[in-house]
Design a protein around this motif. Sequence first.
Motif, PDB file in Angstrom:
ATOM      1  N   LYS A 163      42.595  50.443  57.614  1.00 33.61           N
ATOM      2  CA  LYS A 163      42.996  49.074  57.908  1.00 33.61           C
ATOM      3  C   LYS A 163      41.819  48.289  58.470  1.00 33.61           C
ATOM      4  O   LYS A 163      40.842  48.866  58.974  1.00 33.61           O
ATOM      5  CB  LYS A 163      44.206  49.027  58.837  1.00 33.61           C
ATOM      6  N   ILE A 164      41.919  46.966  58.346  1.00 31.75           N
ATOM      7  CA  ILE A 164      40.837  46.082  58.755  1.00 31.75           C
ATOM      8  C   ILE A 164      41.391  45.056  59.729  1.00 31.75           C
ATOM      9  O   ILE A 164      42.431  44.427  59.482  1.00 31.75           O
ATOM     10  CB  ILE A 164      40.204  45.389  57.525  1.00 31.75           C
ATOM     11  N   ALA A 165      40.697  44.878  60.843  1.00 30.76           N
ATOM     12  CA  ALA A 165      41.161  43.973  61.899  1.00 30.76           C
ATOM     13  C   ALA A 165      40.888  42.518  61.530  1.00 30.76           C
ATOM     14  O   ALA A 165      39.817  42.182  61.026  1.00 30.76           O
ATOM     15  CB  ALA A 165      40.472  44.313  63.217  1.00 30.76           C
ATOM     16  N   LYS A 183      42.188  38.318  63.152  1.00 30.77           N
ATOM     17  CA  LYS A 183      42.463  37.765  64.478  1.00 30.77           C
ATOM     18  C   LYS A 183      43.900  37.940  64.962  1.00 30.77           C
ATOM     19  O   LYS A 183      44.142  37.971  66.159  1.00 30.77           O
ATOM     20  CB  LYS A 183      42.067  36.295  64.533  1.00 30.77           C
ATOM     21  N   ASP A 184      44.866  38.060  64.022  1.00 32.33           N
ATOM     22  CA  ASP A 184      46.250  38.189  64.483  1.00 32.33           C
ATOM     23  C   ASP A 184      46.911  39.485  64.028  1.00 32.33           C
ATOM     24  O   ASP A 184      48.131  39.585  63.950  1.00 32.33           O
ATOM     25  CB  ASP A 184      47.092  36.984  64.041  1.00 32.33           C
ATOM     26  N   GLY A 185      46.089  40.497  63.724  1.00 26.80           N
ATOM     27  CA  GLY A 185      46.655  41.783  63.349  1.00 26.80           C
ATOM     28  C   GLY A 185      45.714  42.606  62.486  1.00 26.80           C
ATOM     29  O   GLY A 185      44.490  42.517  62.631  1.00 26.80           O
ATOM     30  N   PHE A 186      46.318  43.400  61.611  1.00 30.33           N
ATOM     31  CA  PHE A 186      45.537  44.296  60.749  1.00 30.33           C
ATOM     32  C   PHE A 186      45.997  44.166  59.309  1.00 30.33           C
ATOM     33  O   PHE A 186      47.199  44.066  59.026  1.00 30.33           O
ATOM     34  CB  PHE A 186      45.714  45.753  61.191  1.00 30.33           C
ATOM     35  N   LEU A 187      45.041  44.205  58.403  1.00 31.65           N
ATOM     36  CA  LEU A 187      45.332  44.270  56.984  1.00 31.65           C
ATOM     37  C   LEU A 187      45.276  45.738  56.580  1.00 31.65           C
ATOM     38  O   LEU A 187      44.227  46.377  56.692  1.00 31.65           O
ATOM     39  CB  LEU A 187      44.304  43.467  56.185  1.00 31.65           C
ATOM     40  N   ILE A 188      46.400  46.286  56.159  1.00 35.32           N
ATOM     41  CA  ILE A 188      46.466  47.689  55.757  1.00 35.32           C
ATOM     42  C   ILE A 188      46.092  47.777  54.277  1.00 35.32           C
ATOM     43  O   ILE A 188      46.717  47.132  53.438  1.00 35.32           O
ATOM     44  CB  ILE A 188      47.860  48.273  56.007  1.00 35.32           C
ATOM     45  N   ILE A 189      45.073  48.550  53.978  1.00 35.79           N
ATOM     46  CA  ILE A 189      44.571  48.662  52.607  1.00 35.79           C
ATOM     47  C   ILE A 189      45.284  49.810  51.909  1.00 35.79           C
ATOM     48  O   ILE A 189      45.165  50.973  52.313  1.00 35.79           O
ATOM     49  CB  ILE A 189      43.042  48.910  52.583  1.00 35.79           C
ATOM     50  N   ASN A 190      46.012  49.494  50.852  1.00 35.73           N
ATOM     51  CA  ASN A 190      46.709  50.524  50.078  1.00 35.73           C
ATOM     52  C   ASN A 190      45.909  50.987  48.868  1.00 35.73           C
ATOM     53  O   ASN A 190      45.933  52.162  48.524  1.00 35.73           O
ATOM     54  CB  ASN A 190      48.072  49.995  49.613  1.00 35.73           C
TER      55      ASN A 190
END
Length: 314
Positions: free
Chosen positions: A275-277, A279-286
């Motif tokens: 996952k990548i941080a 400013k308002d959370g994380f993007l989970i890479i599938n």
Amino acid sequence: MRDLRIVFMGTPDFAVTILEHLVTNNYTIAGVITAVDKPAGRGRKLNQSAVKKYALSQNLPVLQPKNLKSEEFQADLKDLNANLQIVVAFRMLPKSVWAMPKYGTFNLHASLLPEYRGAAPINWAIMNGESKTGVTTFFIDDKIDTGEIILQNETSIREDETVGELHDKLMHLGANLVKETVDLIAKGDVKTTKQPELEEKSAYKLYPHNCKIDWSKSLNDIYNHIRGLNPYPAAWTTINNNEEEITAKIYSVSKEFLSHDYNNGKIITTKSTLKIAVKDGFLIINEIKLSGKKLMDSRSLLNGYQFSNEAIAL
């Protein structure tokens, strides 16, 4: 009822579905205009457009002009003796071409005009987080996507829908709308509407610079950007890992809203998650494709590739 002889102009798979729908419903296709064959692949073998392949399978006459203004092409087009032309995912026509048939030339555009005029309407609708879009038929004039509207059909965009999924949905919606439009023209029952003067949202062509991910944006904006480019041409980023810079294309993703103190772009991994941080959370890479590697789910990638503690997406 008017006896219609149709010339169809188009190139990609999207256009094939519309042409196939016309053929299946027994409309008279006098000829098909498509792009010239182009070299592709390692062997640079000449590749035919999707529309050409389908047209040949149906024994339809095919013209492939390099120059739409050439006298030779326009003479050949006139010889097809068409009284209606339909354009789907082709290129801008000179007036001498679009004004040729008795009943005009209409275009199918994959947006609710006047919004998203331009080359990539399906992508930009998702990238901008729209909740609806649609398809429009309109008579071509001397500007791009500005002619009088014949028909429109609206559809919703799911919150998790990718451009590939929406493309296919609009393709079938468009096939039905083209048939409805042809039927109105055959009956002589067309009523057009002038496009309203709005500050329209543009659907300009996609280039590498506007497909790059901006990690300073909100989680929703980044999520929409990625699904609006999945599967093609794909959102991309540069990753700095152990002082090596690599390019990564990112496909399927999920969102995790969570407060944190990480810098934007910080890459966090476990044995099976990436996952990548932001400013308002994380993007989970599938699903991800690193340069030089094939497209993989994150678990498979992490089995053989390691990100450092300092790895960051730029």
